[in-house]
Design a protein around this motif. Structure first.
Motif, PDB file in Angstrom:
ATOM      1  N   MET A  79       0.833  -1.207   0.000  1.00  0.00           N
ATOM      2  CA  MET A  79       0.000   0.000   0.000  1.00  0.00           C
ATOM      3  C   MET A  79       0.865   1.253   0.000  1.00  0.00           C
ATOM      4  O   MET A  79       0.611   2.213  -0.742  1.00  0.00           O
ATOM      5  N   LYS A  83       1.322   3.935  -3.256  1.00  0.00           N
ATOM      6  CA  LYS A  83       0.892   5.316  -3.037  1.00  0.00           C
ATOM      7  C   LYS A  83       1.852   6.323  -3.657  1.00  0.00           C
ATOM      8  O   LYS A  83       1.448   7.385  -4.152  1.00  0.00           O
ATOM      9  N   TYR A  99      -3.810  -1.559  -7.840  1.00  0.00           N
ATOM     10  CA  TYR A  99      -4.419  -2.872  -7.592  1.00  0.00           C
ATOM     11  C   TYR A  99      -3.411  -3.984  -7.865  1.00  0.00           C
ATOM     12  O   TYR A  99      -3.322  -4.958  -7.108  1.00  0.00           O
ATOM     13  N   ILE A 136      -7.977  -7.906   1.258  1.00  0.00           N
ATOM     14  CA  ILE A 136      -7.630  -6.674   0.546  1.00  0.00           C
ATOM     15  C   ILE A 136      -8.271  -6.662  -0.837  1.00  0.00           C
ATOM     16  O   ILE A 136      -8.779  -5.633  -1.312  1.00  0.00           O
ATOM     17  N   SER A 139     -11.918  -5.756  -0.549  1.00  0.00           N
ATOM     18  CA  SER A 139     -12.216  -4.494   0.121  1.00  0.00           C
ATOM     19  C   SER A 139     -11.527  -3.332  -0.590  1.00  0.00           C
ATOM     20  O   SER A 139     -12.137  -2.648  -1.419  1.00  0.00           O
ATOM     21  N   ARG A 140     -10.268  -3.125  -0.276  1.00  0.00           N
ATOM     22  CA  ARG A 140      -9.511  -2.039  -0.886  1.00  0.00           C
ATOM     23  C   ARG A 140      -9.432  -2.191  -2.404  1.00  0.00           C
ATOM     24  O   ARG A 140      -9.497  -1.213  -3.151  1.00  0.00           O
ATOM     25  N   ALA A 143     -12.608  -1.036  -4.016  1.00  0.00           N
ATOM     26  CA  ALA A 143     -12.738   0.414  -3.816  1.00  0.00           C
ATOM     27  C   ALA A 143     -11.841   1.194  -4.772  1.00  0.00           C
ATOM     28  O   ALA A 143     -12.183   2.304  -5.192  1.00  0.00           O
ATOM     29  N   ILE A 144     -10.686   0.645  -5.125  1.00  0.00           N
ATOM     30  CA  ILE A 144      -9.772   1.324  -6.039  1.00  0.00           C
ATOM     31  C   ILE A 144     -10.456   1.607  -7.372  1.00  0.00           C
ATOM     32  O   ILE A 144     -10.357   2.704  -7.921  1.00  0.00           O
ATOM     33  N   SER A 149     -16.615   1.389  -1.121  1.00  0.00           N
ATOM     34  CA  SER A 149     -16.451   0.072  -0.509  1.00  0.00           C
ATOM     35  C   SER A 149     -17.610  -0.199   0.443  1.00  0.00           C
ATOM     36  O   SER A 149     -17.893   0.609   1.327  1.00  0.00           O
ATOM     37  N   ARG A 151     -18.763  -2.360   3.353  1.00  0.00           N
ATOM     38  CA  ARG A 151     -18.163  -3.243   4.356  1.00  0.00           C
ATOM     39  C   ARG A 151     -18.935  -4.548   4.518  1.00  0.00           C
ATOM     40  O   ARG A 151     -18.345  -5.616   4.667  1.00  0.00           O
ATOM     41  N   THR A 154     -18.255  -6.699   1.540  1.00  0.00           N
ATOM     42  CA  THR A 154     -16.872  -7.176   1.621  1.00  0.00           C
ATOM     43  C   THR A 154     -16.755  -8.356   2.572  1.00  0.00           C
ATOM     44  O   THR A 154     -16.140  -9.382   2.246  1.00  0.00           O
TER      45      THR A 154
END
Length: 313
Positions: A79, A83, A99, A136, A139-140, A143-144, A149, A151, A154
Motif C-alpha cells: 500500500m 501510493k 491494484y 484486501i 475491500s480495498r 474500492a480502487i 467500498s 463493508r 466485503t
C-alpha cells in the motif's frame, strides 16, 4: 538445483499445453473461464484442506500465525509503495497499477509453486498467507476501481470465499490433531479430496498458458508496464526479503514462513486486474498488458527466487 529445474520444467510444460489448446481452439474463452471457476471453487479448496492433514511439527501453529502477520505487513508495504510509486500516469492506469501491486496472482499461481518448492507444509502456510490478500482484494481492491467500498458486502465475500472456508476447515483439522489427537476426516473422504486437489497444479498452469495465448509481443512494449513488472517480480519481494532477513537475524521470525512469504510476494499480477478494469472501464487494455507481461516474465524469476530462497534455507 535439480529439484527446481524439474519443477520449472513441469510448470513450463503445463503452461505450454494450455497455450497450445487455447491457440488450437480446443478451449474457448468461455471454457477458460469455466476451468478457472472450477479450480477456484472446487479443486483449490480440496487441495488446501488436504494440506492441513499431515504429520505437523509442534511449531505448525506458530508458523501459521507468523506467516499471517508477515502477510499483513507485506500488504501494508505494498500500500505504501503503490501510493508513491506511480505519480506520472493517468488516473485509470494508476488504479490498475495500485491494484496490481496490492493483489498478486499468489492464490492461483502461488499455491502450486509453494507446494512444488516446499511440499504440503508450504501449501498449508501459503493458504494462511493468502487470507489477508483476499481480504484486501475484496475491500480495498474493489474500492480502487469503483471508488466505494461496502463493508457488509466485503465481509460476505471474504467469509464465503471457497478458499477461505477451506482454510478455516484446515485450521480446525490442524488444531484438533495437534491438541486432541483426533482425525476429523475419515480416510475415504481424505482420499477423495486429495484426488481432486491433485488436479490443481495441472489445471492452474494450463489456465496461465491460456491467458498467455492472447499475447502480442509488439503491444507489450510499454515502459510503465515494464516498470510495474520489475516492481512486482523483483522490487517488492526484494524489499520484503531484506526486512525479513533482518528480523530473522534478530530472532523475530524463523522457520519456513519468511522464505515462503518472499516467494509468494514474487508472483505476477492477478487476472482480476484485467477483469475489474474492464468492468469499471479503467484502461482494460493496459491492465491486460500488466497481467500478460508480468506472468510471462515470472516464469524465470520464480525459478531464480526459488533457488535463492532454497539456498538461504
Amino acid at each position: 538445483m535439480i529439484a527446481m529445474l524439474r519443477l520449472q520444467f513441469i510448470i513450463f510444460s503445463l503452461i505450454g499445453i494450455g497455450f497450445w489448446v487455447r491457440k488450437k481452439g480446443m478451449v474457448s474463452r468461455e471454457g477458460q473461464k469455466n476451468i478457472t471457476d472450477l479450480v477456484i471453487n472446487i479443486v483449490l479448496p480440496c487441495n488446501i484442506i488436504t494440506s492441513f492433514v499431515q504429520d505437523l511439527p509442534s511449531s505448525a501453529l506458530r508458523d501459521c500465525i507468523t506467516v499471517f502477520l508477515i502477510s499483513v505487513g507485506a500488504e501494508a508495504l505494498c500500500m505504501l509503495y503503490a501510493k508513491y510509486a506511480y505519480k506520472n500516469v493517468s488516473e485509470n492506469q494508476k488504479k490498475c497499477l495500485t491494484y496490481g501491486i496490492l493483489v498478486s496472482n499468489a492464490g492461483f499461481l502461488g499455491n502450486p509453486v509453494a507446494e512444488g518448492v516446499y511440499g504440503p507444509m508450504g501449501l498449508m502456510l501459503a493458504s494462511v498467507y493468502l487470507i489477508p490478500v483476499r481480504i484486501i482484494m475484496w475491500s480495498r481492491g474493489i474500492a480502487i476501481f469503483s471508488g466505494q467500498s461496502n463493508r457488509k458486502e466485503t465481509l460476505r465475500k471474504v467469509i464465503t470465499h471457497p478458499c477461505v472456508i477451506a482454510c478455516m476447515i484446515g485450521v480446525l483439522i490442524m488444531l484438533t490433531d495437534l491438541f486432541a489427537g483426533i482425525a476429523l476426516i475419515p480416510d475415504w473422504l481424505f482420499d477423495m479430496l486429495q484426488t481432486v486437489g491433485r488436479c490443481n497444479t495441472g489445471l492452474s498452469m494450463m489456465v496461465i498458458g491460456m491467458i498467455l495465448s492472447d499475447i502480442n509481443l509488439s503491444e507489450l512494449v510499454d515502459k510503465t508496464v515494464i516498470r510495474y513488472t520489475i516492481d512486482r517480480l523483483l522490487v517488492i519481494p526484494g524489499v520484503l526479503g531484506a526486512i525479513l532477513f533482518v528480523l530473522y537475524r534478530c530472532g523475530v521470525v524463523s522457520g519456513l514462513s519468511p522464505r515462503l512469504a518472499v516467494l509468494l510476494a514474487a508472483m505476477p499480477a492477478a487476472a482480476t486486474t484485467s477483469m475489474l478494469s474492464s468492468k469499471y472501464d479503467c484502461a482494460p487494455d493496459f491492465a491486460t498488458k500488466m497481467v500478460i507481461l508480468s506472468t510471462l516474465c515470472s516464469i524465470p524469476t520464480i525459478f531464480l527466487w526459488g533457488l535463492v530462497l532454497k539456498s538461504a534455507g
